[in-house]
Scaffold this motif. Structure first.
Motif, mmCIF file in Angstrom:
data_model
loop_
_atom_site.group_PDB
_atom_site.id
_atom_site.type_symbol
_atom_site.label_atom_id
_atom_site.label_comp_id
_atom_site.label_asym_id
_atom_site.label_seq_id
_atom_site.Cartn_x
_atom_site.Cartn_y
_atom_site.Cartn_z
ATOM 1 N N SER A 29 -4.132 22.271 -28.131
ATOM 2 C CA SER A 29 -3.174 22.866 -29.055
ATOM 3 C C SER A 29 -1.799 22.989 -28.410
ATOM 4 O O SER A 29 -1.657 23.568 -27.333
ATOM 5 N N ARG A 30 -0.783 22.453 -29.077
ATOM 6 C CA ARG A 30 0.594 22.584 -28.585
ATOM 7 C C ARG A 30 1.004 24.048 -28.540
ATOM 8 O O ARG A 30 1.669 24.495 -27.608
ATOM 9 N N LEU A 31 0.608 24.791 -29.586
ATOM 10 C CA LEU A 31 1.006 26.192 -29.659
ATOM 11 C C LEU A 31 0.425 26.991 -28.503
ATOM 12 O O LEU A 31 1.086 27.843 -27.916
ATOM 13 N N TRP A 88 0.644 15.135 -24.114
ATOM 14 C CA TRP A 88 1.091 16.491 -24.414
ATOM 15 C C TRP A 88 2.511 16.459 -24.951
ATOM 16 O O TRP A 88 3.377 15.738 -24.441
ATOM 17 N N THR A 89 2.772 17.276 -25.956
ATOM 18 C CA THR A 89 4.131 17.432 -26.483
ATOM 19 C C THR A 89 4.601 18.873 -26.303
ATOM 20 O O THR A 89 5.516 19.315 -26.970
ATOM 21 N N SER A 90 3.963 19.590 -25.408
ATOM 22 C CA SER A 90 4.353 20.967 -25.120
ATOM 23 C C SER A 90 5.679 20.988 -24.382
ATOM 24 O O SER A 90 6.161 19.967 -23.882
ATOM 25 N N ASP A 148 -0.247 20.647 -36.229
ATOM 26 C CA ASP A 148 -0.203 21.178 -34.864
ATOM 27 C C ASP A 148 1.198 21.753 -34.616
ATOM 28 O O ASP A 148 2.110 21.044 -34.208
ATOM 29 N N ASP A 189 2.339 25.991 -25.359
ATOM 30 C CA ASP A 189 3.675 26.585 -25.385
ATOM 31 C C ASP A 189 3.611 28.077 -25.087
ATOM 32 O O ASP A 189 4.484 28.633 -24.426
ATOM 33 N N SER A 190 2.569 28.743 -25.577
ATOM 34 C CA SER A 190 2.417 30.171 -25.317
ATOM 35 C C SER A 190 2.176 30.436 -23.828
ATOM 36 O O SER A 190 2.702 31.395 -23.270
ATOM 37 N N ASP A 239 8.230 25.266 -29.967
ATOM 38 C CA ASP A 239 9.524 24.590 -30.078
ATOM 39 C C ASP A 239 9.878 24.362 -31.544
ATOM 40 O O ASP A 239 11.041 24.524 -31.941
ATOM 41 N N ASP A 240 8.894 24.004 -32.370
ATOM 42 C CA ASP A 240 9.127 23.832 -33.810
ATOM 43 C C ASP A 240 9.618 25.142 -34.424
ATOM 44 O O ASP A 240 10.581 25.153 -35.212
ATOM 45 N N SER A 258 4.141 23.843 -32.828
ATOM 46 C CA SER A 258 4.498 24.245 -31.467
ATOM 47 C C SER A 258 5.527 25.375 -31.518
ATOM 48 O O SER A 258 6.194 25.591 -32.543
#
Length: 305
Positions: free
Chosen positions: A157-159, A25-27, A216, A162-163, A220-221, A218
């Motif tokens: 999904s990272r997004l 995970w990169t969340s 993908d 993150d949500s 953060d992006d 995020s």
């Protein structure tokens, strides 16, 4: 597997079942699932804000920080909060087994919290256990479901993660923060005032989305593109556009898929990839939910005209 922020649970005799670290995970949030039967943790300083959600089972808790001892029964769906900076004297659990999801919230996620100018960390939220909060429960179950995808080929999904993290942060700020407003920067109140994103920030974010729609993305992006904290960005973006980042991007991806479906020579799997969906199945689910028909049915309707 080895525990991250939850290594104290391993030391206390619990078993780590799943970890977001093993899933790549990169969340902005990380999570671990532990099975506790008994747990004996001595004093520790909590490094990050931790939200614990009971996924299955029942157990009895005794824990103490600065105040009196907290005693509560944890049932499926109940939650606990241990804020960053709390000096915990002890944490005991017995009468398991119980599967608990431990969500670790990075301080910079909130973005709106300012560290007090003292030599040690100080908590910004209540140290509280045995909660029955439907919103925290729902977020916890959703994170646990994503954590359970370890044997699935379908990427998380990272997004979306993150949500969930921002939703959880918002709930903590709304209901469980210590009411000491001098600990909050002006940006928090600016986000609440309805000012949203200025034109320059919004332009940068929308351009970033368009250029990376097939990737993908995020939160953060997007927040980095706007030069804001994740929490501040998420609230301000919705004020500026009328939609949450995840809804806005999902709608754009569906629109891109619709335009690509007109070309019969492009496969639906290729369209899913070019539109930012992790698989054709994900595209089909989102497409039917938004448009009302499957991608194949939509293509047939458009090409038969």
């Amino acid at each position: 597997m080895s525990g991250g922020f939850g290594s104290k649970y391993l030391d206390g005799g619990s078993n780590l079942l799943k970890s977001s670290a093993d899933l790549g995970w990169t969340s902005v949030l990380t999570a671990e699932m532990y099975r506790h039967v008994t747990l004996e943790c001595s004093d520790f300083l909590q490094p990050v804000t931790e939200v614990v959600v009971n996924i299955a089972g029942t157990a009895y808790f005794r824990r103490r920080a600065a105040g009196t001892e907290q005693r509560f029964v944890s049932h499926t769906g109940s939650a606990s909060i241990c804020p960053q900076g709390v000096a915990v004297r002890y944490l005991h659990l017995n009468s398991g087994p119980v599967d608990l999801l431990h969500i670790y919230m990075p301080q910079d996620l909130f973005g709106t919290l300012r560290q007090r100018e003292e030599s040690t960390m100080n908590p910004s939220f209540e140290y509280i256990g045995g909660l029955h909060d439907p919103l925290i429960q729902g977020i916890g179950f959703a994170v646990a479901e994503e954590l359970a995808r370890r044997d699935s080929q379908e990427a998380t999904s990272r997004l979306m993660l993150d949500s969930l993290a921002v939703g959880l942060a918002a709930r903590l700020l709304q209901r469980y923060r210590i009411d000491d407003r001098k600990n909050f920067t002006e940006s928090y109140f600016d986000a609440n005032s309805g000012r949203g994103l200025d034109r320059a920030r919004l332009k940068r974010v929308l351009e970033y989305i368009q250029h990376n729609l097939d990737r993908d993305i995020s939160l953060d992006d997007l927040a980095n593109a706007a030069c804001l904290s994740v929490f501040h960005f998420s609230r301000s973006f919705k004020v500026a556009t009328g939609a949450s980042p995840i809804r806005y991007i999902s709608d754009l991806r569906i629109k891109r898929a619709q335009s690509l479906l007109i070309d019969k020579d492009v496969s639906i799997s290729e369209i899913a990839m070019q539109s930012g969906f992790t698989s054709a199945a994900n595209l089909a689910r989102s497409f039917r939910k938004t448009v009302g028909v499957s991608p194949s049915e939509y293509r047939l309707q458009r090409t038969c005209r």
